[in-house]
Design an enzyme around this catalytic site. Structure first.
Site, short mmCIF file in Angstrom:
data_model
loop_
_atom_site.label_atom_id
_atom_site.label_comp_id
_atom_site.label_asym_id
_atom_site.label_seq_id
_atom_site.Cartn_x
_atom_site.Cartn_y
_atom_site.Cartn_z
N SER A 132 1.04 -1.17 0.10
CA SER A 132 -0.02 -0.10 0.09
C SER A 132 0.88 1.16 0.01
O SER A 132 2.19 1.27 0.45
CB SER A 132 -0.84 -0.20 1.25
OG SER A 132 -1.46 1.33 1.40
N TYR A 145 -1.88 -0.53 10.62
CA TYR A 145 -1.96 -1.05 9.28
C TYR A 145 -0.62 -0.51 8.70
O TYR A 145 -0.14 -1.40 7.82
CB TYR A 145 -3.21 -0.04 8.63
CG TYR A 145 -3.43 -0.35 7.32
CD1 TYR A 145 -4.05 -1.65 6.92
CD2 TYR A 145 -3.27 0.35 6.08
CE1 TYR A 145 -4.20 -1.93 5.47
CE2 TYR A 145 -3.45 0.08 4.87
CZ TYR A 145 -3.94 -1.09 4.50
OH TYR A 145 -4.19 -1.46 3.28
P1 NDP Z 1 -11.56 -5.64 0.12
O1 NDP Z 1 -11.93 -5.57 1.63
O2 NDP Z 1 -12.68 -5.20 -0.82
O3 NDP Z 1 -11.02 -7.14 -0.20
C1 NDP Z 1 -10.44 -7.78 0.60
C2 NDP Z 1 -10.13 -9.34 0.26
O4 NDP Z 1 -9.44 -10.02 1.31
C3 NDP Z 1 -11.58 -9.89 0.33
O5 NDP Z 1 -11.81 -10.80 -0.83
C4 NDP Z 1 -11.63 -10.78 1.70
O6 NDP Z 1 -12.31 -11.80 1.43
C5 NDP Z 1 -9.95 -11.05 1.75
N1 NDP Z 1 -9.52 -11.71 3.09
C6 NDP Z 1 -9.49 -10.75 4.19
N2 NDP Z 1 -9.11 -11.55 5.07
C7 NDP Z 1 -8.95 -12.74 4.48
C8 NDP Z 1 -8.46 -14.14 5.04
N3 NDP Z 1 -7.99 -13.97 6.37
N4 NDP Z 1 -8.28 -15.02 4.51
C9 NDP Z 1 -8.52 -14.93 3.10
N5 NDP Z 1 -8.96 -13.85 2.42
C10 NDP Z 1 -9.14 -12.81 3.30
O7 NDP Z 1 -10.38 -4.61 -0.05
P2 NDP Z 1 -9.39 -4.32 -1.20
O8 NDP Z 1 -9.81 -5.05 -2.63
O9 NDP Z 1 -9.33 -3.08 -1.20
O10 NDP Z 1 -7.90 -5.04 -0.63
C11 NDP Z 1 -7.19 -5.77 -1.31
C12 NDP Z 1 -5.77 -5.53 -0.90
O11 NDP Z 1 -5.44 -4.29 -1.40
C13 NDP Z 1 -5.63 -5.59 0.44
O12 NDP Z 1 -4.22 -6.25 0.95
C14 NDP Z 1 -5.54 -4.00 1.23
O13 NDP Z 1 -4.82 -3.97 2.08
C15 NDP Z 1 -4.90 -3.60 -0.14
N6 NDP Z 1 -4.80 -2.22 -0.37
C16 NDP Z 1 -6.20 -1.68 -0.64
C17 NDP Z 1 -6.35 -0.22 -0.66
C18 NDP Z 1 -7.38 0.50 -0.96
O14 NDP Z 1 -7.54 1.68 -0.81
N7 NDP Z 1 -8.75 -0.30 -1.33
C19 NDP Z 1 -5.26 0.51 -0.96
C20 NDP Z 1 -3.86 0.01 -0.74
C21 NDP Z 1 -3.83 -1.24 -0.39
P3 NDP Z 1 -13.15 -12.47 2.55
O15 NDP Z 1 -13.74 -11.60 3.52
O16 NDP Z 1 -14.21 -13.24 1.95
O17 NDP Z 1 -12.12 -13.61 3.43
#
Ligand code: NDP
Length: 240
Positions: A132, A145
């Site tokens: 990030s 975070y």
């Molecule tokens: P979302 O919350 O939309 O998606 C996150 C995904 O991670 C979901 O599919 C969730 O699925 C999955 N997840 C969470 N915990 C677990 C776990 N323990 N095991 C398996 N899957 C898991 O967020 P984003 O798409 O925005 O985020 C994706 C990545 O990008 C993250 O690492 C985030 O930190 C990073 N990021 C996002 C930014 C943003 O502004 N959106 C900016 C910078 C980085 P489920 O709950 O079904 O398990």
């Protein structure tokens, strides 16, 4: 023949958009998340969808091995699963710190370790970790975070160097603020409101999850000899 792609956190946000982008081109995929229905609802014929918590090393590894039985060894893993629990370190519940470090750091390390020995042996492969911009600089209420994402940036760079002589690419992508389900995990409503107000006040609301997905796919599609080591991608209007 197209090779197996593993995407963690494919039930929402960047991971789901990425599954759609690779799905359009018929890539064999393993899609992982704790909620399996949203991934199945994508109806991607070439995708295996599995309920996996990335912090559970055993179930993570057996899902990968099972997909590899069917499609051959993984050529790409996108360690995308992550959570963001923003909070003031002074009063945030330490349970939230642990959850974040477990998923965001240890989950990524699990994913890397599960595929890297085979990639080294085959002298090819790509690992892309979701860090990030908060893995490169500080933001208010992001202490835990930032700790997790600086962790991802650091460990990615270490392993990149270690795998370079095996011709295996290890990249980190560092997005800025993009609207997805991510902010919904934060438990403090005033922090959520403040974050949304900041994004809207500067007009940084136009970049989409699909822009991140296309960028990740671009990095993968480059020749194996080309490594986009660290990609910082934000809305043009994001000021910080
Ligand atoms: P979302 O919350 O939309 O998606 C996150 C995904 O991670 C979901 O599919 C969730 O699925 C999955 N997840 C969470 N915990 C677990 C776990 N323990 N095991 C398996 N899957 C898991 O967020 P984003 O798409 O925005 O985020 C994706 C990545 O990008 C993250 O690492 C985030 O930190 C990073 N990021 C996002 C930014 C943003 O502004 N959106 C900016 C910078 C980085 P489920 O709950 O079904 O398990």
């Amino acid at each position: 023949m197209k090779k197996l792609i593993v995407i963690t956190g494919a039930s929402s946000g960047f991971g789901m958009e990425l599954a759609k982008e690779f799905g359009k081109e018929g890539y064999p995929m393993l899609l992982l998340a704790r909620e399996v229905e949203p991934m199945e609802a994508l109806n991607i014929e070439s995708a295996i969808c599995k309920k996996v918590d990335v912090t559970n090393r055993e179930e993570f590894e057996s899902a990968v091995r099972e997909a590899e039985e069917k499609y051959g060894k993984a050529d790409l893993i996108v360690n995308n699963a992550g959570i963001m629990l923003l909070g003031d370190l002074a009063n945030q519940d330490p349970v939230e710190w642990k959850k974040m470090l477990d998923v965001n750091v240890l989950g990524v390390m699990n994913g890397m370790q599960i595929v890297m020995e085979d990639m080294k042996e085959r002298r090819t492969g790509t690992i892309i970790n979701l860090s990030s911009i908060a893995g490169l600089k500080a933001f208010p209420n992001h202490a835990a975070y930032c700790a997790s994402k600086y962790g991802v940036t650091g460990l990615t760079e270490v392993v990149r160097g270690e795998l370079s002589s095996y011709n295996v690419r290890v990249l980190s992508i560092c997005p800025g603020a993009v609207s997805t389900g991510l902010l919904g995990h934060t438990t403090n409503q005033s922090i959520i409101d403040g974050y949304n107000e900041w994004k809207e006040s500067i007009g940084a609301t136009n970049i989409k999850a699909n822009d991140i997905a296309k960028t990740i796919k671009y990095a993968y599609d480059l020749p194996q000899a080309v490594s986009l080591r660290e990609i910082i991608i934000t809305d043009t209007m994001q000021d910080a």
